[in-house]
Design a protein around this motif. Sequence first.
Motif, PDB file in Angstrom:
ATOM      1  N   THR A 157       0.856  -1.185   0.000  1.00  0.00           N
ATOM      2  CA  THR A 157       0.000   0.000   0.000  1.00  0.00           C
ATOM      3  C   THR A 157       0.890   1.232   0.000  1.00  0.00           C
ATOM      4  OG1 THR A 157      -1.728  -1.147   1.249  1.00  0.00           O
ATOM      5  CG2 THR A 157      -1.817   1.259   1.201  1.00  0.00           C
ATOM      6  N   ILE A 158       0.653   2.132  -0.944  1.00  0.00           N
ATOM      7  CA  ILE A 158       1.451   3.351  -1.066  1.00  0.00           C
ATOM      8  C   ILE A 158       0.505   4.545  -1.108  1.00  0.00           C
ATOM      9  CG2 ILE A 158       3.098   4.626  -2.485  1.00  0.00           C
ATOM     10  CD1 ILE A 158       4.142   1.976  -3.522  1.00  0.00           C
ATOM     11  N   ASP A 159       0.811   5.551  -0.322  1.00  0.00           N
ATOM     12  CA  ASP A 159       0.009   6.771  -0.292  1.00  0.00           C
ATOM     13  C   ASP A 159       0.933   7.968  -0.492  1.00  0.00           C
ATOM     14  OD1 ASP A 159      -2.154   8.380  -0.163  1.00  0.00           O
ATOM     15  OD2 ASP A 159      -2.495   8.177   1.987  1.00  0.00           O
ATOM     16  N   ILE A 160       0.394   9.038  -1.022  1.00  0.00           N
ATOM     17  CA  ILE A 160       1.186  10.227  -1.343  1.00  0.00           C
ATOM     18  C   ILE A 160       0.588  11.435  -0.638  1.00  0.00           C
ATOM     19  CG2 ILE A 160       2.061  11.715  -3.182  1.00  0.00           C
ATOM     20  CD1 ILE A 160       1.748   9.400  -5.107  1.00  0.00           C
ATOM     21  N   ASP A 161       1.460  12.227  -0.054  1.00  0.00           N
ATOM     22  CA  ASP A 161       1.037  13.469   0.588  1.00  0.00           C
ATOM     23  C   ASP A 161       1.970  14.587   0.122  1.00  0.00           C
ATOM     24  OD1 ASP A 161      -0.340  15.232   2.128  1.00  0.00           O
ATOM     25  OD2 ASP A 161       0.544  14.622   4.036  1.00  0.00           O
ATOM     26  N   GLU A 162       1.415  15.756  -0.104  1.00  0.00           N
ATOM     27  CA  GLU A 162       2.209  16.902  -0.537  1.00  0.00           C
ATOM     28  C   GLU A 162       2.062  18.024   0.486  1.00  0.00           C
ATOM     29  OE1 GLU A 162       1.044  17.935  -4.489  1.00  0.00           O
ATOM     30  OE2 GLU A 162       1.957  16.141  -5.391  1.00  0.00           O
ATOM     31  N   ILE A 163       3.179  18.451   1.022  1.00  0.00           N
ATOM     32  CA  ILE A 163       3.199  19.489   2.050  1.00  0.00           C
ATOM     33  C   ILE A 163       3.839  20.739   1.474  1.00  0.00           C
ATOM     34  CG2 ILE A 163       4.030  20.105   4.351  1.00  0.00           C
ATOM     35  CD1 ILE A 163       4.093  17.125   5.018  1.00  0.00           C
ATOM     36  N   ILE A 164       3.135  21.852   1.536  1.00  0.00           N
ATOM     37  CA  ILE A 164       3.635  23.128   1.028  1.00  0.00           C
ATOM     38  C   ILE A 164       4.103  23.989   2.196  1.00  0.00           C
ATOM     39  CG2 ILE A 164       3.132  25.161  -0.357  1.00  0.00           C
ATOM     40  CD1 ILE A 164       2.935  22.587  -1.924  1.00  0.00           C
ATOM     41  N   VAL A 165       5.366  24.397   2.153  1.00  0.00           N
ATOM     42  CA  VAL A 165       5.945  25.264   3.174  1.00  0.00           C
ATOM     43  C   VAL A 165       6.341  26.581   2.514  1.00  0.00           C
ATOM     44  CG1 VAL A 165       7.739  25.524   4.931  1.00  0.00           C
ATOM     45  CG2 VAL A 165       6.824  23.253   4.413  1.00  0.00           C
ATOM     46  N   SER A 166       5.946  27.712   3.102  1.00  0.00           N
ATOM     47  CA  SER A 166       6.238  29.023   2.542  1.00  0.00           C
ATOM     48  C   SER A 166       7.483  29.625   3.192  1.00  0.00           C
ATOM     49  CB  SER A 166       5.047  29.972   2.723  1.00  0.00           C
ATOM     50  OG  SER A 166       3.934  29.519   1.983  1.00  0.00           O
ATOM     51  N   TYR A 167       8.291  30.287   2.365  1.00  0.00           N
ATOM     52  CA  TYR A 167       9.495  30.974   2.819  1.00  0.00           C
ATOM     53  C   TYR A 167       9.498  32.391   2.268  1.00  0.00           C
ATOM     54  CZ  TYR A 167      11.352  26.400   4.153  1.00  0.00           C
ATOM     55  OH  TYR A 167      11.544  25.173   4.734  1.00  0.00           O
ATOM     56  N   PRO A 168      10.154  33.316   2.966  1.00  0.00           N
ATOM     57  CA  PRO A 168      10.222  34.694   2.451  1.00  0.00           C
ATOM     58  C   PRO A 168      10.896  34.763   1.089  1.00  0.00           C
ATOM     59  CG  PRO A 168      10.821  34.640   4.772  1.00  0.00           C
ATOM     60  CD  PRO A 168      10.719  33.213   4.323  1.00  0.00           C
ATOM     61  N   THR A 169      12.057  34.087   0.953  1.00  0.00           N
ATOM     62  CA  THR A 169      12.794  34.029  -0.313  1.00  0.00           C
ATOM     63  C   THR A 169      13.454  32.665  -0.443  1.00  0.00           C
ATOM     64  OG1 THR A 169      14.889  34.846   0.586  1.00  0.00           O
ATOM     65  CG2 THR A 169      13.285  36.508  -0.141  1.00  0.00           C
ATOM     66  N   VAL A 170      14.112  32.471  -1.580  1.00  0.00           N
ATOM     67  CA  VAL A 170      14.841  31.217  -1.796  1.00  0.00           C
ATOM     68  C   VAL A 170      15.979  31.062  -0.805  1.00  0.00           C
ATOM     69  CG1 VAL A 170      16.265  29.949  -3.450  1.00  0.00           C
ATOM     70  CG2 VAL A 170      14.228  31.142  -4.234  1.00  0.00           C
ATOM     71  N   MET A 171      16.577  32.161  -0.379  1.00  0.00           N
ATOM     72  CA  MET A 171      17.720  32.079   0.530  1.00  0.00           C
ATOM     73  C   MET A 171      17.313  31.439   1.855  1.00  0.00           C
ATOM     74  SD  MET A 171      20.037  33.137  -1.372  1.00  0.00           S
ATOM     75  CE  MET A 171      21.330  32.997  -0.157  1.00  0.00           C
ATOM     76  N   GLU A 172      16.153  31.791   2.384  1.00  0.00           N
ATOM     77  CA  GLU A 172      15.678  31.176   3.629  1.00  0.00           C
ATOM     78  C   GLU A 172      15.418  29.682   3.440  1.00  0.00           C
ATOM     79  OE1 GLU A 172      15.310  35.436   4.192  1.00  0.00           O
ATOM     80  OE2 GLU A 172      14.682  34.092   2.581  1.00  0.00           O
ATOM     81  N   LEU A 173      14.910  29.311   2.269  1.00  0.00           N
ATOM     82  CA  LEU A 173      14.696  27.893   1.972  1.00  0.00           C
ATOM     83  C   LEU A 173      16.017  27.137   1.976  1.00  0.00           C
ATOM     84  CD1 LEU A 173      13.227  25.372   0.947  1.00  0.00           C
ATOM     85  CD2 LEU A 173      13.293  26.357  -1.358  1.00  0.00           C
ATOM     86  N   MET A 174      17.036  27.701   1.347  1.00  0.00           N
ATOM     87  CA  MET A 174      18.343  27.037   1.272  1.00  0.00           C
ATOM     88  C   MET A 174      18.994  26.957   2.650  1.00  0.00           C
ATOM     89  SD  MET A 174      19.645  28.755  -2.310  1.00  0.00           S
ATOM     90  CE  MET A 174      21.236  27.949  -2.287  1.00  0.00           C
ATOM     91  N   TYR A 175      18.858  27.996   3.455  1.00  0.00           N
ATOM     92  CA  TYR A 175      19.393  27.954   4.822  1.00  0.00           C
ATOM     93  C   TYR A 175      18.673  26.876   5.646  1.00  0.00           C
ATOM     94  CZ  TYR A 175      22.154  32.240   4.306  1.00  0.00           C
ATOM     95  OH  TYR A 175      23.087  33.167   3.923  1.00  0.00           O
ATOM     96  N   ASP A 176      17.365  26.761   5.451  1.00  0.00           N
ATOM     97  CA  ASP A 176      16.592  25.764   6.181  1.00  0.00           C
ATOM     98  C   ASP A 176      17.011  24.354   5.786  1.00  0.00           C
ATOM     99  OD1 ASP A 176      14.758  24.863   7.986  1.00  0.00           O
ATOM    100  OD2 ASP A 176      12.985  25.351   6.816  1.00  0.00           O
ATOM    101  N   LEU A 177      17.208  24.113   4.491  1.00  0.00           N
ATOM    102  CA  LEU A 177      17.657  22.803   4.027  1.00  0.00           C
ATOM    103  C   LEU A 177      19.029  22.458   4.605  1.00  0.00           C
ATOM    104  CD1 LEU A 177      16.586  22.943   0.267  1.00  0.00           C
ATOM    105  CD2 LEU A 177      15.511  21.635   2.109  1.00  0.00           C
ATOM    106  N   LYS A 178      19.891  23.449   4.679  1.00  0.00           N
ATOM    107  CA  LYS A 178      21.214  23.209   5.259  1.00  0.00           C
ATOM    108  C   LYS A 178      21.107  22.885   6.743  1.00  0.00           C
ATOM    109  CE  LYS A 178      25.820  25.270   5.653  1.00  0.00           C
ATOM    110  NZ  LYS A 178      26.671  26.453   5.334  1.00  0.00           N
ATOM    111  N   GLY A 179      20.235  23.580   7.450  1.00  0.00           N
ATOM    112  CA  GLY A 179      20.042  23.305   8.868  1.00  0.00           C
ATOM    113  C   GLY A 179      19.442  21.935   9.122  1.00  0.00           C
ATOM    114  N   MET A 180      18.640  21.444   8.173  1.00  0.00           N
ATOM    115  CA  MET A 180      18.045  20.115   8.275  1.00  0.00           C
ATOM    116  C   MET A 180      19.044  19.012   7.921  1.00  0.00           C
ATOM    117  SD  MET A 180      14.488  21.087   6.371  1.00  0.00           S
ATOM    118  CE  MET A 180      14.028  19.397   6.055  1.00  0.00           C
ATOM    119  N   GLY A 181      20.202  19.408   7.384  1.00  0.00           N
ATOM    120  CA  GLY A 181      21.156  18.406   6.911  1.00  0.00           C
ATOM    121  C   GLY A 181      20.730  17.772   5.609  1.00  0.00           C
ATOM    122  N   GLU A 182      19.938  18.497   4.818  1.00  0.00           N
ATOM    123  CA  GLU A 182      19.412  17.954   3.569  1.00  0.00           C
ATOM    124  C   GLU A 182      20.034  18.627   2.361  1.00  0.00           C
ATOM    125  OE1 GLU A 182      17.697  15.393   3.250  1.00  0.00           O
ATOM    126  OE2 GLU A 182      16.976  15.030   5.294  1.00  0.00           O
TER     127      GLU A 182
END
Length: 300
Positions: A157-182
């Motif tokens: 059984t496989i299910d799909i979920d899509e989560i949308i997260v908002s950021y002020p700019t791309v830079m905040e997204l990239m900083y967040d990914l780095k902080g997550m270790g991703e």
Amino acid sequence: MCDVKRKFDVALDLGCGRGHIAKNVLQDMVGVLFQSDMAEHVLTQSDVSPEVETHKVHVDEECLPFEKNFFNLVISNLSLHWVNDLPGTFKQVHRVLRDDGCFMGALFGGETLHELRVAFQLAEVEREGGFSAHVSPFTSAQDLGSLLNRAGFVMLTIDIDEIIVSYPTVMELMYDLKGMGENNCAWSRRSMLHRETIAAASAIYKEKFGHKDKDGVPAMFQILYFIGWKPDKSQLPAAEKGSGQFSMKDIGQLEKLTKEIQKLKQISTLDPRNLEAVNELATDLDKLQTAKKGNGNEET
């Protein structure tokens, strides 16, 4: 885990990270819990279950040292996208599971961060005349099902979920990914990015994907949830092809059949000869309702 109505004697949290799964595992779910992770310092800091005996084992997800038929349950939460040999890992999980053992988990799907991927590709082509990967590769739902099936798991059984997260700019997204270790884990990734390329990617991201009614940009994380079982004789076999008594298109007629039965019941009180026809329709309605419930509970 709460939806599976059984207690697993021995369970493995594969790629446990900080222990987000373990701290929610209770004694009515699992008897003994093993936590494993490739990062030893992360494993040391991982939270443990408040009720279940927990053991921490430093292992590589691609080389499981456990004996054959050791676990009743293997669970993995958002760590399998770091595995290089995913088919091999699935086969090893199948090996360490006992018959009728359960393998469940969640991992990032192929559409994760597609906005960031597109923005950097367009920016690099425009500024540098070519592009390279800046987002880690992820598997798709179709490939996930095929890999699990090839490894020997059944009743998938496989299910799909899509989560949308908002950021002020791309830079905040990239900083967040780095902080997550991703960060991007591809060996072929570029060691640096030009400032002009980053600025162009930010502008393209905002123009193509930015919110129209508010400030900021969205980032989509696609999560694939899956569950599979190691085959066992106690499991009910699949019904033979063509053995179904009703077509799925008949399920939409439930309301119509219900009304007809109610009318016939009223008539049968006046004429007993119609009672047999009412009973036959009622039996057909019960079968359709059972088919509808089964279809609603087994989404793949």
